[in-house]
Motif scaffolding. Structure first.
Motif, PDB file in Angstrom:
ATOM      1  N   TYR A 166      39.342  43.262  46.413  1.00 14.69           N
ATOM      2  CA  TYR A 166      38.153  43.230  45.562  1.00 14.69           C
ATOM      3  C   TYR A 166      38.542  42.800  44.150  1.00 14.69           C
ATOM      4  CZ  TYR A 166      34.359  44.796  42.599  1.00 14.69           C
ATOM      5  OH  TYR A 166      33.373  44.852  41.668  1.00 14.69           O
ATOM      6  N   ARG A 167      39.634  43.368  43.625  1.00  8.15           N
ATOM      7  CA  ARG A 167      40.092  43.014  42.280  1.00  8.15           C
ATOM      8  C   ARG A 167      40.486  41.522  42.230  1.00  8.15           C
ATOM      9  NH1 ARG A 167      38.197  47.085  39.569  1.00  8.15           N
ATOM     10  NH2 ARG A 167      39.262  49.065  39.848  1.00  8.15           N
ATOM     11  N   LEU A 168      41.134  41.057  43.271  1.00 10.32           N
ATOM     12  CA  LEU A 168      41.533  39.658  43.347  1.00 10.32           C
ATOM     13  C   LEU A 168      40.303  38.754  43.376  1.00 10.32           C
ATOM     14  CD1 LEU A 168      43.933  37.738  43.599  1.00 10.32           C
ATOM     15  CD2 LEU A 168      43.765  37.974  46.063  1.00 10.32           C
ATOM     16  N   GLN A 169      39.324  39.122  44.182  1.00 15.62           N
ATOM     17  CA  GLN A 169      38.090  38.345  44.274  1.00 15.62           C
ATOM     18  C   GLN A 169      37.361  38.346  42.930  1.00 15.62           C
ATOM     19  OE1 GLN A 169      34.747  40.063  44.794  1.00 15.62           O
ATOM     20  NE2 GLN A 169      33.601  38.172  45.002  1.00 15.62           N
ATOM     21  N   GLU A 170      37.363  39.454  42.260  1.00 14.87           N
ATOM     22  CA  GLU A 170      36.722  39.552  40.953  1.00 14.87           C
ATOM     23  C   GLU A 170      37.424  38.627  39.949  1.00 14.87           C
ATOM     24  OE1 GLU A 170      37.143  43.267  38.634  1.00 14.87           O
ATOM     25  OE2 GLU A 170      34.968  43.415  38.896  1.00 14.87           O
ATOM     26  N   HIS A 171      38.736  38.619  39.993  1.00 16.09           N
ATOM     27  CA  HIS A 171      39.506  37.752  39.098  1.00 16.09           C
ATOM     28  C   HIS A 171      39.223  36.273  39.393  1.00 16.09           C
ATOM     29  CE1 HIS A 171      42.783  36.086  36.767  1.00 16.09           C
ATOM     30  NE2 HIS A 171      43.225  35.475  37.849  1.00 16.09           N
ATOM     31  N   ARG A 230      36.573  34.999  40.807  1.00 15.13           N
ATOM     32  CA  ARG A 230      35.189  34.698  40.423  1.00 15.13           C
ATOM     33  C   ARG A 230      35.087  34.447  38.926  1.00 15.13           C
ATOM     34  NH1 ARG A 230      31.360  37.663  38.275  1.00 15.13           N
ATOM     35  NH2 ARG A 230      32.470  39.607  38.605  1.00 15.13           N
ATOM     36  N   LYS A 231      35.850  35.171  38.133  1.00 10.29           N
ATOM     37  CA  LYS A 231      35.789  34.997  36.685  1.00 10.29           C
ATOM     38  C   LYS A 231      36.553  33.753  36.220  1.00 10.29           C
ATOM     39  CE  LYS A 231      35.144  39.800  35.304  1.00 10.29           C
ATOM     40  NZ  LYS A 231      35.767  40.957  34.643  1.00 10.29           N
ATOM     41  N   SER A 232      37.676  33.460  36.833  1.00  9.03           N
ATOM     42  CA  SER A 232      38.515  32.369  36.338  1.00  9.03           C
ATOM     43  C   SER A 232      38.232  31.026  37.014  1.00  9.03           C
ATOM     44  CB  SER A 232      39.992  32.719  36.511  1.00  9.03           C
ATOM     45  OG  SER A 232      40.308  32.869  37.871  1.00  9.03           O
ATOM     46  N   LEU A 233      37.549  31.007  38.142  1.00  7.37           N
ATOM     47  CA  LEU A 233      37.321  29.755  38.866  1.00  7.37           C
ATOM     48  C   LEU A 233      36.528  28.730  38.061  1.00  7.37           C
ATOM     49  CD1 LEU A 233      37.944  28.374  41.531  1.00  7.37           C
ATOM     50  CD2 LEU A 233      35.766  29.201  42.378  1.00  7.37           C
ATOM     51  N   PRO A 234      35.432  29.093  37.384  1.00 10.32           N
ATOM     52  CA  PRO A 234      34.704  28.070  36.618  1.00 10.32           C
ATOM     53  C   PRO A 234      35.575  27.394  35.553  1.00 10.32           C
ATOM     54  CG  PRO A 234      33.350  30.031  36.836  1.00 10.32           C
ATOM     55  CD  PRO A 234      34.708  30.366  37.369  1.00 10.32           C
ATOM     56  N   GLN A 235      36.431  28.166  34.900  1.00  8.42           N
ATOM     57  CA  GLN A 235      37.319  27.581  33.900  1.00  8.42           C
ATOM     58  C   GLN A 235      38.320  26.637  34.567  1.00  8.42           C
ATOM     59  OE1 GLN A 235      38.999  31.076  32.206  1.00  8.42           O
ATOM     60  NE2 GLN A 235      37.216  31.534  30.930  1.00  8.42           N
ATOM     61  N   LEU A 236      38.835  27.033  35.724  1.00 10.76           N
ATOM     62  CA  LEU A 236      39.781  26.175  36.443  1.00 10.76           C
ATOM     63  C   LEU A 236      39.125  24.870  36.880  1.00 10.76           C
ATOM     64  CD1 LEU A 236      41.705  28.758  38.640  1.00 10.76           C
ATOM     65  CD2 LEU A 236      42.600  27.441  36.735  1.00 10.76           C
TER      66      LEU A 236
END
Length: 132
Positions: A41-46, A48-54
């Motif tokens: 869950y923590r990995l998925q949350e991370h 989800r937050k960083s994917l748009p920037q990537l």
């Protein structure tokens, strides 16, 4: 006295029991905190937050790559053009020599034409001066 002795024993057993229960609660919290599904869950949350920037950075890198590739093609084209001009220097020298010859020939023709016109002009003057 037996009451104080019995109360003391109860207090000690309660302390031991309380310590065991707190250890169990601590172990359970540790297990829950380190549970694989929570980690996922923590990995998925991370992500989800960083994917748009990537994605934005990747698009920018692709755009810059295309610009750079276009500039490399332009530079390569310019280098080939300069090399082609260097290779054609022999042709330019031939053109230069032919132009010099053409200018010289034109000067000779103009000189001959002026000389012919002058001679005809002199002949007509002499012809006017000499009566038939």
């Amino acid at each position: 006295m037996s009451d104080s002795k019995g109360g003391n024993q109860t207090s000690v057993t309660m302390d031991v029991d309380l310590e065991q229960r707190s250890k169990k609660v601590s172990e359970n919290l540790h297990i829950i905190a380190n549970e694989p599904s929570l980690a996922l869950y923590r990995l998925q949350e991370h992500v989800r937050k960083s994917l748009p920037q990537l994605v934005e950075k990747r698009l920018e890198v692709n755009r810059i790559h295309e610009e750079l590739q276009g500039k490399c093609y332009d530079a390569e084209y310019a280098v080939n053009a300069v090399k082609g001009m260097q290779a054609s220097s022999v042709h330019f020298q031939n053109i230069h020599d032919l132009l010099k010859n053409a200018i010289f020939m034109k000067q000779q023709l103009t000189y001959e034409e002026n000389r012919r016109v002058l001679q005809e002009h002199q002949r007509t003057k002499w012809a006017q001066l000499i009566p038939n």
